[in-house]
Design an enzyme around this catalytic site. Structure first.
Site, PDB file in Angstrom:
ATOM      1  CG  LEU A   1      47.837  40.873  31.949  1.00 27.62           C
ATOM      2  CD1 LEU A   1      49.185  40.313  32.356  1.00 27.62           C
ATOM      3  CD2 LEU A   1      47.814  41.254  30.491  1.00 27.62           C
ATOM      4  CB  CYS A   2      41.200  39.047  34.319  1.00 26.77           C
ATOM      5  SG  CYS A   2      41.743  38.553  35.952  1.00 26.77           S
ATOM      6  CG  HIS A   3      41.453  35.227  29.406  1.00 25.50           C
ATOM      7  ND1 HIS A   3      42.437  34.745  30.243  1.00 25.50           N
ATOM      8  CD2 HIS A   3      41.967  35.179  28.155  1.00 25.50           C
ATOM      9  CE1 HIS A   3      43.501  34.416  29.529  1.00 25.50           C
ATOM     10  NE2 HIS A   3      43.241  34.667  28.253  1.00 25.50           N
TER      11      HIS A   3
ATOM     12  CG  MET B   1      41.479  36.006  39.035  1.00 32.02           C
ATOM     13  SD  MET B   1      42.308  36.224  40.639  1.00 32.02           S
ATOM     14  CE  MET B   1      42.213  37.982  40.840  1.00 32.02           C
ATOM     15  CD  GLU B   2      36.444  35.952  36.422  1.00 38.06           C
ATOM     16  OE1 GLU B   2      36.968  36.534  35.455  1.00 38.06           O
ATOM     17  OE2 GLU B   2      36.991  34.969  36.978  1.00 38.06           O
TER      18      GLU B   2
ATOM     19  CG  ASP C   1      30.418  53.828  49.928  1.00 36.03           C
ATOM     20  OD1 ASP C   1      31.056  54.842  50.300  1.00 36.03           O
ATOM     21  OD2 ASP C   1      29.432  53.891  49.167  1.00 36.03           O
TER      22      ASP C   1
END
EC number: 4.6.1.17
Length: 160
Positions: A74-76, A112-113, A127
């Site tokens: 649902l993130c654009h 969010m980005e 990692d």
């Protein structure tokens, strides 16, 4: 309270931002990787067997921001105009500090980005150093500031 990601039929829904006016928007985020002094020394001395850990993590963070809509439902998808990832080794705290800044002119925010950039950089650091220290911990992942849009500027209350 109106739920923005649920439609009139109680189905999952991506928010319609068609009618919003574009503005310049940016967001800043940060996070930390706590690791052993030996693992941090290896990163700082650039003698990790997997290569240049800091450069690879920086590139991974930038790529992560660009892939945010593919990772989080649902993130654009956004046309980012700038992504910056900075990584600092803090030997006095035996940690690595990652910050990010994402920017665009658009109709929805880039928090969010920015968070995804930080988290992907931290995951890459983990990692690449887990063979030396599998007990590392990621912490403090948060938005520091967002600028633009209808609500203007916001600063995290605990951020300096």
């Amino acid at each position: 309270m109106t739920l923005t990601h649920i439609d009139a039929n109680a189905q999952v829904n991506m928010v319609d931002v068609t009618d919003k006016s574009p503005t310049v928007r940016s967001a800043y985020a940060e996070g930390y990787l706590d690791l052993s002094p030996a693992a941090l020394a290896q990163v700082m001395q650039a003698n990790n067997k997997k290569g240049d850990v800091l450069t690879i993590a920086k590139i991974a963070g930038i790529q992560g921001a660009k892939q945010c809509a593919n990772l989080i439902p649902l993130c654009h998808p956004l046309a980012l105009s700038k992504v910056e990832v900075n990584i600092s080794c803090l030997p006095e705290s035996s940690c690595i500090h990652v910050t990010s800044m994402c920017k665009l002119t658009g109709v929805t925010g880039v928090e969010m980005e920015a968070l995804t950039a930080v988290q992907i950089a931290l995951l890459t650091l983990f990692d690449m150093t887990k063979a030396v220290d599998p007990a590392m911990t990621m912490r403090g992942i948060r938005v520091l500031q967002k600028i633009g849009g209808k609500t203007g500027t916001w600063h995290h209350p605990d951020a300096s």
